[in-house]
Design a protein around this motif. Structure first.
Motif, PDB file in Angstrom:
ATOM      1  N   ARG A   1      45.399  35.030  32.357  1.00  0.00           N
ATOM      2  CA  ARG A   1      46.790  35.364  32.654  1.00  0.00           C
ATOM      3  C   ARG A   1      47.410  34.410  33.673  1.00  0.00           C
ATOM      4  O   ARG A   1      48.595  34.531  33.985  1.00  0.00           O
ATOM      5  N   LYS A   2      46.590  33.509  34.226  1.00  0.00           N
ATOM      6  CA  LYS A   2      47.047  32.590  35.286  1.00  0.00           C
ATOM      7  C   LYS A   2      47.592  33.388  36.471  1.00  0.00           C
ATOM      8  O   LYS A   2      48.614  33.061  37.055  1.00  0.00           O
ATOM      9  N   ASP A   3      46.875  34.446  36.819  1.00  0.00           N
ATOM     10  CA  ASP A   3      47.253  35.354  37.900  1.00  0.00           C
ATOM     11  C   ASP A   3      46.848  34.746  39.244  1.00  0.00           C
ATOM     12  O   ASP A   3      45.678  34.702  39.585  1.00  0.00           O
ATOM     13  N   GLU A   4      47.822  34.285  39.986  1.00  0.00           N
ATOM     14  CA  GLU A   4      47.555  33.648  41.274  1.00  0.00           C
ATOM     15  C   GLU A   4      47.359  34.664  42.400  1.00  0.00           C
ATOM     16  O   GLU A   4      47.027  34.287  43.524  1.00  0.00           O
ATOM     17  N   THR A   5      47.557  35.937  42.119  1.00  0.00           N
ATOM     18  CA  THR A   5      47.393  36.969  43.146  1.00  0.00           C
ATOM     19  C   THR A   5      46.017  37.619  43.081  1.00  0.00           C
ATOM     20  O   THR A   5      45.739  38.538  43.845  1.00  0.00           O
ATOM     21  N   TYR A   6      45.154  37.155  42.179  1.00  0.00           N
ATOM     22  CA  TYR A   6      43.814  37.725  42.015  1.00  0.00           C
ATOM     23  C   TYR A   6      43.016  37.582  43.306  1.00  0.00           C
ATOM     24  O   TYR A   6      42.990  36.532  43.924  1.00  0.00           O
ATOM     25  N   VAL A   7      42.381  38.673  43.722  1.00  0.00           N
ATOM     26  CA  VAL A   7      41.562  38.692  44.931  1.00  0.00           C
ATOM     27  C   VAL A   7      40.089  38.595  44.515  1.00  0.00           C
ATOM     28  O   VAL A   7      39.610  39.407  43.726  1.00  0.00           O
ATOM     29  N   LEU A   8      39.410  37.608  45.038  1.00  0.00           N
ATOM     30  CA  LEU A   8      38.002  37.395  44.691  1.00  0.00           C
ATOM     31  C   LEU A   8      37.152  38.550  45.194  1.00  0.00           C
ATOM     32  O   LEU A   8      37.334  39.031  46.304  1.00  0.00           O
ATOM     33  N   VAL A   9      36.215  38.974  44.355  1.00  0.00           N
ATOM     34  CA  VAL A   9      35.377  40.109  44.722  1.00  0.00           C
ATOM     35  C   VAL A   9      33.934  39.721  45.009  1.00  0.00           C
ATOM     36  O   VAL A   9      33.199  40.501  45.605  1.00  0.00           O
ATOM     37  N   ASN A  10      33.532  38.534  44.578  1.00  0.00           N
ATOM     38  CA  ASN A  10      32.151  38.119  44.826  1.00  0.00           C
ATOM     39  C   ASN A  10      32.013  36.599  44.717  1.00  0.00           C
ATOM     40  O   ASN A  10      32.941  35.904  44.310  1.00  0.00           O
ATOM     41  N   GLU A  11      30.865  36.098  45.068  1.00  0.00           N
ATOM     42  CA  GLU A  11      30.610  34.660  45.067  1.00  0.00           C
ATOM     43  C   GLU A  11      30.644  34.077  43.651  1.00  0.00           C
ATOM     44  O   GLU A  11      31.090  32.953  43.442  1.00  0.00           O
ATOM     45  N   SER A  12      30.201  34.853  42.676  1.00  0.00           N
ATOM     46  CA  SER A  12      30.218  34.395  41.287  1.00  0.00           C
ATOM     47  C   SER A  12      31.639  34.130  40.815  1.00  0.00           C
ATOM     48  O   SER A  12      31.907  33.131  40.139  1.00  0.00           O
ATOM     49  N   SER A  13      32.556  35.013  41.184  1.00  0.00           N
ATOM     50  CA  SER A  13      33.962  34.825  40.814  1.00  0.00           C
ATOM     51  C   SER A  13      34.538  33.591  41.495  1.00  0.00           C
ATOM     52  O   SER A  13      35.301  32.839  40.887  1.00  0.00           O
ATOM     53  N   GLN A  14      34.178  33.371  42.736  1.00  0.00           N
ATOM     54  CA  GLN A  14      34.644  32.184  43.455  1.00  0.00           C
ATOM     55  C   GLN A  14      34.152  30.923  42.753  1.00  0.00           C
ATOM     56  O   GLN A  14      34.902  29.969  42.575  1.00  0.00           O
ATOM     57  N   ASN A  15      32.916  30.917  42.313  1.00  0.00           N
ATOM     58  CA  ASN A  15      32.338  29.777  41.622  1.00  0.00           C
ATOM     59  C   ASN A  15      33.087  29.513  40.316  1.00  0.00           C
ATOM     60  O   ASN A  15      33.414  28.375  40.004  1.00  0.00           O
ATOM     61  N   MET A  16      33.371  30.558  39.549  1.00  0.00           N
ATOM     62  CA  MET A  16      34.100  30.382  38.293  1.00  0.00           C
ATOM     63  C   MET A  16      35.513  29.854  38.557  1.00  0.00           C
ATOM     64  O   MET A  16      35.987  28.968  37.851  1.00  0.00           O
ATOM     65  N   LEU A  17      36.168  30.382  39.563  1.00  0.00           N
ATOM     66  CA  LEU A  17      37.515  29.936  39.896  1.00  0.00           C
ATOM     67  C   LEU A  17      37.513  28.466  40.314  1.00  0.00           C
ATOM     68  O   LEU A  17      38.364  27.695  39.885  1.00  0.00           O
ATOM     69  N   ASP A  18      36.547  28.069  41.127  1.00  0.00           N
ATOM     70  CA  ASP A  18      36.441  26.677  41.555  1.00  0.00           C
ATOM     71  C   ASP A  18      36.218  25.733  40.375  1.00  0.00           C
ATOM     72  O   ASP A  18      36.801  24.658  40.302  1.00  0.00           O
TER      73      ASP A  18
END
Length: 47
Positions: free
Chosen positions: A28-45
């Motif tokens: 959705r290209k949601d720029e307001t998404y709040v990261l919940v864990n390190e795995s999500s941060q890795n995918m976002l990066d």
């Protein structure tokens, strides 16, 4: 490819419960998404 579509239903290729919200936010290209864990941060990066 992030997801497949069969019978009008989208299915993520990486079907891990903790990553579902992150995958949806990326689609959705949601720029307001709040990261919940390190795995999500890795995918976002990497995205």
């Amino acid at each position: 490819m992030i997801y497949s579509k069969a019978f009008s239903k989208k299915s993520f290729n990486i079907d891990v419960a903790d990553r579902g919200t992150c995958m949806q936010a990326l689609l959705r290209k949601d720029e307001t998404y709040v990261l919940v864990n390190e795995s999500s941060q890795n995918m976002l990066d990497r995205y």
